[in-house]
Every structure is written in structure tokens, then in C-alpha cells.
Design an enzyme around this catalytic site. Sequence first.
Site, short mmCIF file in Angstrom:
data_model
loop_
_atom_site.label_atom_id
_atom_site.label_comp_id
_atom_site.label_asym_id
_atom_site.label_seq_id
_atom_site.Cartn_x
_atom_site.Cartn_y
_atom_site.Cartn_z
N LYS A 196 -0.67 65.53 2.41
CA LYS A 196 -0.78 66.55 1.36
C LYS A 196 -2.05 67.39 1.56
O LYS A 196 -2.02 68.61 1.43
CB LYS A 196 -0.78 65.88 -0.03
CG LYS A 196 0.59 65.34 -0.40
CD LYS A 196 0.59 64.36 -1.56
CE LYS A 196 1.96 63.74 -1.74
NZ LYS A 196 1.99 62.61 -2.69
N GLN A 213 -2.21 59.58 -6.68
CA GLN A 213 -1.18 59.00 -5.82
C GLN A 213 -0.60 57.73 -6.45
O GLN A 213 -1.34 56.82 -6.83
CB GLN A 213 -1.77 58.69 -4.43
CG GLN A 213 -0.76 58.16 -3.43
CD GLN A 213 0.36 59.15 -3.10
OE1 GLN A 213 0.14 60.34 -2.98
NE2 GLN A 213 1.59 58.64 -3.00
N ASP A 247 1.77 67.68 -10.35
CA ASP A 247 2.72 66.68 -9.85
C ASP A 247 3.74 66.32 -10.93
O ASP A 247 4.63 65.50 -10.70
CB ASP A 247 1.93 65.43 -9.40
CG ASP A 247 2.69 64.58 -8.41
OD1 ASP A 247 3.59 65.11 -7.72
OD2 ASP A 247 2.41 63.36 -8.32
#
Length: 278
Positions: A53, A97, A120
Site C-alpha cells: 500500500k 491494518q 478504508d
Amino acid sequence: MTNLMRGTELARDIVARASEKAADYTSRTGRKPCLATVIVGDDPASVTYVRMKQNRCHKAGLESRHVALPHETTTEELVAKIRELSDDPAVHGILLQHPVPHHVDERAAFEAIVPHKDVDGVTMHSFAGMSFGHNEFVSCTPGGIMRLLDAYEVDVAGKHAVVIGRSPILGKPAAMLLLARDATVTICHSKTVGLADIVRTADVVVAAVGKPRFVQGDWIKPGAVVIDAGYNEGNVGDVDFDAVKDALITPVPGGVGPTTIAVLLEQTVDAAWRELDA
Ligand code: NAP
């Protein structure tokens, strides 16, 4: 005959557009849209995902800031770090994450992300907004799935979509996005009875289980659309790809995966512009 829904080229297009918008943002403000990534512990797969990413951010003209916290980090420490990023005007998007170590309350940590930086799409705010069709950030993998369906002109209205998996980052939001497009949605999970027979009735199957080759070829109705969101060791999806006949199907790798990162970058750039326009 089996046809492929390729995510790699689609992702390239999405990133190219995001990159142009990032460059416009930079020439207007002198700053780059910035994604902060946070990882707790050193799980090798998570470390690899986060590095990917970050690399994609740099290539697309975004800034990335990385926060690596030790496995022993407490929920309170993680929440404090995320609040700090939420308050930092130089940061436009925050990605924690998943998964975090078991002793950490992941939900509390997600909820520390201020909604306008939730690129996200993991907060309850984003989930509710997405479910009600408001213009909130979507969870990136389900968002990528919808982009694939659009790119291959799959109209899900009135179709029976079966989503296998109900995780907060994948199965549940994917089901809500399909419902918003007027699919008739069934969500299956580990307690579902008669899973194979339910999947056999699906026009659209989304496999989000996390078990290699779990969905069998003879569960898939001829002509169905199969989205394999799984990514397991050895580059293997959740669907027994070789056993599926006569379907439009995403390959693993090169299907859902690339679109996930593309949507993340796109939403980070959008977050930067939204802040400017606010
Ligand atoms: P997860 O949090 O472990 O959720 C798995 C889901 O599968 C759960 O809802 C679970 O049901 C269900 N399940 C487990 N065993 C089952 C069974 N025997 N029958 C029916 N359902 C069953 O996983 P996730 O984070 O959603 O990820 C799923 C997969 O997608 C993984 O392979 C992951 O690597 C992949 N993934 C890919 C991307 C990408 O960018 N391509 C992004 C994220 C994840 P319960 O709720 O009842 O436990």
C-alpha cells in the site's frame, strides 16, 4: 465457458485517475494527499500488505506515513495513536491494518478514526452511511468488487447474490453494497446449514471465507458470476477455480486484490479534496 474478470487493468485505470487528482491537489496546495498506515505486531502477511500500500501511494504521487507498533501495544495506546493521526491536519486518510493482535480491541481502534479520514471504510459511521446510500467511504475490498461488477457490466438488480462470509471489512459491507444495487442478498457464515445448496441457487457468488478452494465447482450454477475475494497462502483463492465451469469469475491473483488498493488510494485522494472543499 469460463471468462475472467480481471482486476489488474481496472485497478490501473482507477489509480491513474486518482494520481491525476493527487497531482492537481499538490499543485493547488503544495502538499500531497497523505495516507497514514498503522500496523500492530509483525505478522508477515500484514507487513507485506502494508508495504504494498505504501509503495502504491508513492508511485501514484501520494505521501504515506507509516506507524509500526509492537505486538504488546495495548488498546489504549493504539487508540491514542490513532486519535493523534485523526487530529493531524497533514494526514488525510488512516488505515489500521487488520487483523490486530487478539488482546487489542480492534473495534475500539477503528472507531478512533475520525469519519472523514476513514478511507478504508471500517468505522460504524462509514458502514451506516454506505448502507443508507450516503456518500461515505466504502470498505475497500467490497468497493473494489462493485467496481469489477460495473466494469464487466454485471447488473445485479433482481439477481440472487450469495455472500459467503460476514466479516465487518468484507462480507457484511459487500452484502450491503449488493443490496443497495437491488440484488436479493443471502449472507452465509460458519453456522449456515445447507451452504452448498444455497450457493447452487446463486446468480452472483461472493466468496469471502479465508479457506483455500473452499467453494466447490459443482456449487456454482452455470452462467453465474463468481467473485473470489479470498487470498490464501500460495496465491490461492476461496473458490476451487479449476473446477468452475461456465462462469464469469475473478482470478486469484489479479482479480479482487488489485482493486482493493486502487479504491484505497482513490478514497485517500478524495479525502484530501473533500477537506479542501469543506
Ligand atoms: P474473516 O474475518 O476470517 O471472516 C471469514 C468469514 O467466513 C466469517 O464470517 C466466517 O463465519 C465465514 N466462514 C468461515 N468458515 C466458514 C464455513 N465453513 N462456511 C461458511 N462460512 C464460513 O475473513 P475476512 O477478513 O473477511 O477475509 C476473507 C478472505 O478474504 C480471506 O481469504 C482474506 O485473505 C481475503 N481478503 C482479501 C482482501 C483483498 O484485498 N483481496 C482483503 C481482505 C480480505 P463466522 O462469522 O460465522 O465466523
